[in-house]
Design a protein around this motif. Structure first.
Motif, PDB file in Angstrom:
ATOM      1  N   PHE A 133       1.316  -1.209   0.274  1.00  0.00           N
ATOM      2  CA  PHE A 133       0.253   0.470   0.188  1.00  0.00           C
ATOM      3  C   PHE A 133       0.909   1.101  -0.362  1.00  0.00           C
ATOM      4  O   PHE A 133       0.362   2.185   0.639  1.00  0.00           O
ATOM      5  N   THR A 134       2.021   1.320  -0.785  1.00  0.00           N
ATOM      6  CA  THR A 134       2.354   2.517  -0.761  1.00  0.00           C
ATOM      7  C   THR A 134       2.738   3.324  -2.121  1.00  0.00           C
ATOM      8  O   THR A 134       2.661   4.518  -2.397  1.00  0.00           O
ATOM      9  N   LEU A 135       2.840   2.589  -3.516  1.00  0.00           N
ATOM     10  CA  LEU A 135       1.940   2.503  -4.742  1.00  0.00           C
ATOM     11  C   LEU A 135       2.163   3.985  -4.677  1.00  0.00           C
ATOM     12  O   LEU A 135       2.330   4.272  -5.056  1.00  0.00           O
ATOM     13  N   GLN A 136       0.548   3.824  -4.250  1.00  0.00           N
ATOM     14  CA  GLN A 136      -0.477   4.137  -4.145  1.00  0.00           C
ATOM     15  C   GLN A 136      -0.647   5.961  -4.041  1.00  0.00           C
ATOM     16  O   GLN A 136      -0.939   6.955  -4.513  1.00  0.00           O
ATOM     17  N   PHE A 137       0.755   6.313  -3.411  1.00  0.00           N
ATOM     18  CA  PHE A 137       0.375   7.357  -2.762  1.00  0.00           C
ATOM     19  C   PHE A 137       1.837   8.070  -3.457  1.00  0.00           C
ATOM     20  O   PHE A 137       2.137   9.395  -3.304  1.00  0.00           O
ATOM     21  N   ILE A 138       2.584   7.068  -4.206  1.00  0.00           N
ATOM     22  CA  ILE A 138       3.942   7.521  -5.661  1.00  0.00           C
ATOM     23  C   ILE A 138       2.830   8.601  -6.517  1.00  0.00           C
ATOM     24  O   ILE A 138       1.904   7.600  -7.218  1.00  0.00           O
ATOM     25  N   GLU A 139       3.411  10.133  -7.481  1.00  0.00           N
ATOM     26  CA  GLU A 139       2.983  10.128  -8.191  1.00  0.00           C
ATOM     27  C   GLU A 139       3.091   9.753  -9.992  1.00  0.00           C
ATOM     28  O   GLU A 139       3.873   8.208 -10.029  1.00  0.00           O
ATOM     29  N   PRO A 140       1.607   9.272 -10.442  1.00  0.00           N
ATOM     30  CA  PRO A 140       1.963   8.107 -11.396  1.00  0.00           C
ATOM     31  C   PRO A 140       2.667   8.154 -12.097  1.00  0.00           C
ATOM     32  O   PRO A 140       3.032   7.211 -12.203  1.00  0.00           O
ATOM     33  N   ALA A 141       3.039   9.555 -12.757  1.00  0.00           N
ATOM     34  CA  ALA A 141       3.732   9.206 -13.539  1.00  0.00           C
ATOM     35  C   ALA A 141       5.603   9.291 -13.747  1.00  0.00           C
ATOM     36  O   ALA A 141       6.554   8.580 -14.620  1.00  0.00           O
ATOM     37  N   LEU A 142       6.044   8.295 -11.757  1.00  0.00           N
ATOM     38  CA  LEU A 142       7.228   8.162 -11.635  1.00  0.00           C
ATOM     39  C   LEU A 142       6.966   6.797 -11.867  1.00  0.00           C
ATOM     40  O   LEU A 142       7.584   6.225 -11.498  1.00  0.00           O
ATOM     41  N   ARG A 143       5.839   6.208 -12.127  1.00  0.00           N
ATOM     42  CA  ARG A 143       5.746   4.791 -12.059  1.00  0.00           C
ATOM     43  C   ARG A 143       6.266   3.582 -12.087  1.00  0.00           C
ATOM     44  O   ARG A 143       7.029   2.517 -11.969  1.00  0.00           O
ATOM     45  N   ASP A 144       6.371   3.643 -13.637  1.00  0.00           N
ATOM     46  CA  ASP A 144       7.279   3.216 -14.367  1.00  0.00           C
ATOM     47  C   ASP A 144       8.119   2.515 -14.150  1.00  0.00           C
ATOM     48  O   ASP A 144       8.733   1.293 -14.046  1.00  0.00           O
ATOM     49  N   GLN A 145       8.931   3.600 -13.624  1.00  0.00           N
ATOM     50  CA  GLN A 145      10.517   3.926 -13.284  1.00  0.00           C
ATOM     51  C   GLN A 145      10.723   2.889 -12.518  1.00  0.00           C
ATOM     52  O   GLN A 145      11.540   2.406 -11.892  1.00  0.00           O
ATOM     53  N   ILE A 146       9.983   3.407 -11.034  1.00  0.00           N
ATOM     54  CA  ILE A 146      10.052   2.720  -9.584  1.00  0.00           C
ATOM     55  C   ILE A 146      10.220   0.990 -10.150  1.00  0.00           C
ATOM     56  O   ILE A 146      10.359   0.515  -9.658  1.00  0.00           O
ATOM     57  N   ILE A 147       9.173   0.652 -10.781  1.00  0.00           N
ATOM     58  CA  ILE A 147       8.672  -0.581 -10.685  1.00  0.00           C
ATOM     59  C   ILE A 147       9.650  -1.194 -11.944  1.00  0.00           C
ATOM     60  O   ILE A 147      10.121  -2.792 -11.207  1.00  0.00           O
ATOM     61  N   GLN A 148      10.684  -0.339 -13.676  1.00  0.00           N
ATOM     62  CA  GLN A 148      11.688  -0.942 -13.376  1.00  0.00           C
ATOM     63  C   GLN A 148      12.809  -1.544 -12.549  1.00  0.00           C
ATOM     64  O   GLN A 148      13.526  -2.625 -12.576  1.00  0.00           O
ATOM     65  N   THR A 149      13.189  -0.685 -11.806  1.00  0.00           N
ATOM     66  CA  THR A 149      14.317  -0.735 -11.057  1.00  0.00           C
ATOM     67  C   THR A 149      13.778  -1.721  -9.910  1.00  0.00           C
ATOM     68  O   THR A 149      15.065  -2.358  -9.650  1.00  0.00           O
ATOM     69  N   ILE A 150      12.629  -1.977  -9.562  1.00  0.00           N
ATOM     70  CA  ILE A 150      12.476  -2.632  -8.666  1.00  0.00           C
ATOM     71  C   ILE A 150      12.623  -4.531  -9.249  1.00  0.00           C
ATOM     72  O   ILE A 150      13.476  -5.102  -8.685  1.00  0.00           O
ATOM     73  N   TYR A 151      12.430  -4.179 -10.857  1.00  0.00           N
ATOM     74  CA  TYR A 151      12.586  -6.272 -11.322  1.00  0.00           C
ATOM     75  C   TYR A 151      14.020  -5.272 -11.567  1.00  0.00           C
ATOM     76  O   TYR A 151      14.667  -6.792 -11.792  1.00  0.00           O
ATOM     77  N   ASP A 152      14.827  -5.170 -12.104  1.00  0.00           N
ATOM     78  CA  ASP A 152      15.872  -4.711 -12.549  1.00  0.00           C
ATOM     79  C   ASP A 152      16.564  -5.324 -11.479  1.00  0.00           C
ATOM     80  O   ASP A 152      17.827  -5.986 -11.192  1.00  0.00           O
TER      81      ASP A 152
END
Ligand code: GEK
Length: 243
Positions: A133-152
């Motif tokens: 329940f954290t990603l929901q508080f992050i600016e939507p435009a930043l979400r793709d990059q955050i998820i990519q960093t996690i995957y990597d």
């Protein structure tokens, strides 16, 4: 965890945007349990998943840890050797309390608490990354990059656990899930005033997406398997597996 009762919105007030400040941190365990259906079940199951997927000499990240419930659940179940749990929150009020809870628990797997924006954290050598329940508080435009960093930053075979409040695709379905959630809050002792003032304070900062949007983002980042393992009303938790 001991917690004071959440009465933040019990009196009529000039509602401002919700913040994870001292007042919220003080009542947080009570607030989240009375507001998020299945919260305890989710946290305990995340601990079990951590026990199952943690590998020797790897890192486990708890991004947006609040008071450390997920980190403590992971510490309870992880048996792999030489793991480190890294708990991150950018709210000082949360991180300070989290550090106190962690110190009192004395886990076998060490938990390091960091007060910072999760975007400043290098994710490396990870077997598990959790955003409960954290990603929901992050600016939507930043979400793709955050998820990519996690995957990597995940090792092959690693998992990302993403819990979110969801928006349903249809207006009718969405209203139904919101109604069911508000009834859940009423049954947990929140008044109509508390429910409506909280809704007003959080609507600008919690940007919910549909399950389909999360699934697409996770797949685009490279996750082979996206498993919806929990849903109650508009609250869900997903395990994304990196093979
Ligand atoms: C639990 N996971 O009990 N960087 C770091 N932390 C952030 C950021 C950010 N950019 N944005 C928000 N937070 C917890 C519950 S609460 C969910 C998570 C809720 C932090 C914020 O300070 C707060 O502590 C947490 O994310 C969200 O399992 O209150 O609905």
């Amino acid at each position: 965890m001991q917690s004071s009762k959440d009465a933040i919105y019990s009196q009529p007030q000039q509602v401002s945007d919700f913040r994870f400040d001292d007042t919220v941190a003080e009542v947080f365990p009570d607030m989240i349990q009375r507001s998020v259906p299945g919260y305890n079940t989710i946290v305990d199951a995340i601990g079990q998943l951590a026990g199952r997927y943690a590998t020797n000499n790897s890192n486990i990240y708890d991004l947006g840890c609040s008071l450390g419930a997920v980190s403590l659940a992971a510490a309870k179940y992880v048996v792999a050797d030489n793991c480190s749990i890294i708990a991150i929150d950018n709210s000082e009020a949360m991180a300070q309390r989290c550090a106190r809870h962690v110190k009192a628990y004395k886990a076998n797997t060490p938990i390091k608490v960091i007060c910072d924006d999760l975007q400043n954290i290098d994710i490396e050598n990870a077997s598990i990354v959790v955003m409960n329940f954290t990603l929901q508080f992050i600016e939507p435009a930043l979400r793709d990059q955050i998820i990519q960093t996690i995957y990597d930053g995940l090792a092959p075979g690693g998992i990302f656990i993403l819990s979110e409040k969801l928006r349903h695709v249809s207006e009718q379905g969405n209203e139904l899930l919101i109604d069911l959630h508000h009834e859940f809050k009423r049954r947990n002792g929140y008044s109509e005033l508390e429910i409506s003032q909280k809704r007003e304070s959080i609507e600008n900062i919690l940007r919910a997406e549909t399950f389909e949007a999360h699934q697409t983002r996770l797949r685009n980042a490279g996750f082979d398997d996206v498993v919806l393992w929990f849903q109650c009303f508009n609250f869900a938790s997903i395990v994304a597996i990196k093979n």
